[in-house]
Design a protein around this motif. Structure first.
Motif, short mmCIF file in Angstrom:
data_model
loop_
_atom_site.label_atom_id
_atom_site.label_comp_id
_atom_site.label_asym_id
_atom_site.label_seq_id
_atom_site.Cartn_x
_atom_site.Cartn_y
_atom_site.Cartn_z
N THR A 156 11.24 -9.84 -2.27
CA THR A 156 12.44 -10.37 -1.63
C THR A 156 12.01 -11.16 -0.41
N GLY A 157 12.12 -12.48 -0.46
CA GLY A 157 11.54 -13.29 0.60
C GLY A 157 10.05 -13.04 0.64
N ARG A 158 9.56 -12.52 1.77
CA ARG A 158 8.14 -12.18 1.90
C ARG A 158 7.90 -10.68 1.86
N GLN A 159 8.94 -9.91 1.57
CA GLN A 159 8.80 -8.45 1.51
C GLN A 159 8.43 -8.03 0.08
N LEU A 160 7.31 -7.35 -0.03
CA LEU A 160 6.82 -6.93 -1.34
C LEU A 160 6.79 -5.41 -1.43
N LYS A 161 7.32 -4.88 -2.53
CA LYS A 161 7.19 -3.48 -2.87
C LYS A 161 6.54 -3.40 -4.24
N ALA A 162 5.69 -2.40 -4.41
CA ALA A 162 5.00 -2.23 -5.68
C ALA A 162 4.95 -0.76 -6.04
N LEU A 175 -4.17 -1.17 -4.59
CA LEU A 175 -3.44 -2.32 -5.10
C LEU A 175 -4.04 -3.58 -4.49
N HIS A 176 -4.33 -4.56 -5.33
CA HIS A 176 -4.81 -5.87 -4.88
C HIS A 176 -3.72 -6.89 -5.16
N VAL A 177 -3.36 -7.68 -4.15
CA VAL A 177 -2.34 -8.71 -4.30
C VAL A 177 -2.97 -10.05 -3.95
N ALA A 178 -2.96 -10.96 -4.92
CA ALA A 178 -3.51 -12.31 -4.71
C ALA A 178 -2.38 -13.32 -4.73
N LEU A 179 -2.30 -14.14 -3.70
CA LEU A 179 -1.37 -15.26 -3.67
C LEU A 179 -2.12 -16.47 -4.19
N LEU A 180 -1.55 -17.10 -5.21
CA LEU A 180 -2.24 -18.15 -5.95
C LEU A 180 -1.58 -19.51 -5.78
N GLY A 181 -2.38 -20.56 -5.88
CA GLY A 181 -1.89 -21.93 -5.91
C GLY A 181 -2.35 -22.61 -7.18
N THR A 182 -1.43 -23.25 -7.89
CA THR A 182 -1.74 -24.00 -9.11
C THR A 182 -1.27 -25.44 -8.92
N GLY A 183 -2.03 -26.39 -9.47
CA GLY A 183 -1.71 -27.80 -9.28
C GLY A 183 -2.34 -28.36 -8.02
N SER A 218 4.16 -0.99 0.09
CA SER A 218 5.14 -1.89 0.70
C SER A 218 4.44 -2.71 1.77
N MET A 219 4.74 -4.01 1.83
CA MET A 219 4.10 -4.87 2.82
C MET A 219 4.87 -6.16 2.98
N THR A 220 4.53 -6.90 4.04
CA THR A 220 5.05 -8.25 4.27
C THR A 220 3.94 -9.24 3.93
N LEU A 221 4.23 -10.16 3.03
CA LEU A 221 3.23 -11.14 2.63
C LEU A 221 3.04 -12.19 3.72
N PRO A 222 1.83 -12.71 3.86
CA PRO A 222 1.58 -13.78 4.82
C PRO A 222 2.16 -15.10 4.33
N GLU A 223 2.26 -16.06 5.23
CA GLU A 223 2.71 -17.40 4.88
C GLU A 223 1.51 -18.31 4.65
N ILE A 224 1.61 -19.13 3.63
CA ILE A 224 0.60 -20.16 3.37
C ILE A 224 1.34 -21.39 2.88
#
Length: 259
Positions: A156-162, A175-183, A218-224
């Motif tokens: 939800t927005g940048r709030q992540l629950k797993a 838990l490993h969470v990877a933020l990915l960029g494609t294109g 539970s965590m807040t994801l960073p911005e990129i």
């Protein structure tokens, strides 16, 4: 209590030429965003494909092109979770990889110390925690068929629950969470790929690791920031704290239907 290890950002402007935010407005960066996006693996193990790669390696572009072709594979996100991890150990030969992270190199070396891979090299594929050389022989990607529990994400927005079920009571899971960029695309000015424009898909831009003894995180994801035309995605996998071998993985595009 969860422990968060988060990298503060990508390499500085000297390496990437611009600041990157992982927002694309409608997905992660908008403050107060209330729409929830869910990702679920189901009980059958999803295949995690890790490609250890480098912009400074002349053998890597074909492997990255193959990984990029998974964008059009109907099994993407349902059966296959692809992640490109850029290593830094080739930076000395003329080109510093703009997405390299020493932690990605350390991850590959740990696979070697766990006897999961025979040596440390690029391009190097690891499928469900084991070395896969089939790409070099043009073999079909092996897909997991075992039952492995359900890994679910709620964003939800940048709030992540797993959550991961079933988890062994009292056992430490990571838990490993990877933020990915494609294109993405990079113009390489030096080194083995000098003069080439390299397409970069499923590229890990951030990697966060969290530990838990109850299978909940539970965590807040960073911005990129991503450039125009690039597409954000998320990949997550859970493993026993004692080994890097993934037990289950899940992922999907951010800001769109997770399918």
């Amino acid at each position: 209590m969860s422990t968060v290890v988060m990298r503060s950002g990508l390499p500085g402007p000297a390496r990437v030429g611009a600041a990157w935010l992982f927002c694309a407005a409608a997905c992660l960066g908008t403050a107060g965003a209330s729409s929830e996006q869910r990702f679920a693996s189901g009980s059958q193990q999803t295949t995690l494909v890790e490609l250890f790669t480098s912009q400074g390696c002349s053998s890597c572009p074909p492997a990255e092109r193959w990984l990029g072709e998974l964008k059009d594979d109907p099994r993407l996100w349902r059966e296959i979770i692809p992640v490109a991890l850029h290593v830094d150990y080739w930076d000395y030969i003329g080109w510093r990889d703009t997405y390299a992270d020493p932690r990605f190199s350390a991850r590959q070396r740990r696979y070697h110390s766990e006897d999961a891979i025979g040596s440390v090299y690029t391009p190097g594929f690891v499928v469900n925690g084991r070395e896969w050389r089939g790409w070099f022989q043009r073999r079909a990607l092996p897909v997991a068929t075992t039952e492995s529990g359900d890994l679910q994400l709620s964003l939800t927005g940048r709030q992540l629950k797993a959550s991961y079920t079933p988890g062994q009571a009292g056992a430490t899971l990571k838990l490993h969470v990877a933020l990915l960029g494609t294109g993405l695309a990079v113009d390489v000015a030096q080194g083995e790929n000098s003069g080439r424009r390299l397409a970069q898909d499923f590229t890990a831009l951030q990697l966060i690791a969290l530990s838990s003894t109850d299978g909940n995180w539970s965590m807040t994801l960073p911005e990129i920031d991503l450039p125009d035309g690039a597409r954000p995605a998320i990949a997550a996998w859970v493993s026993d704290a004692a080994t890097q071998r993934p037990l289950q993985a899940v992922g999907g595009w951010i800001g769109t239907d997770s399918d």
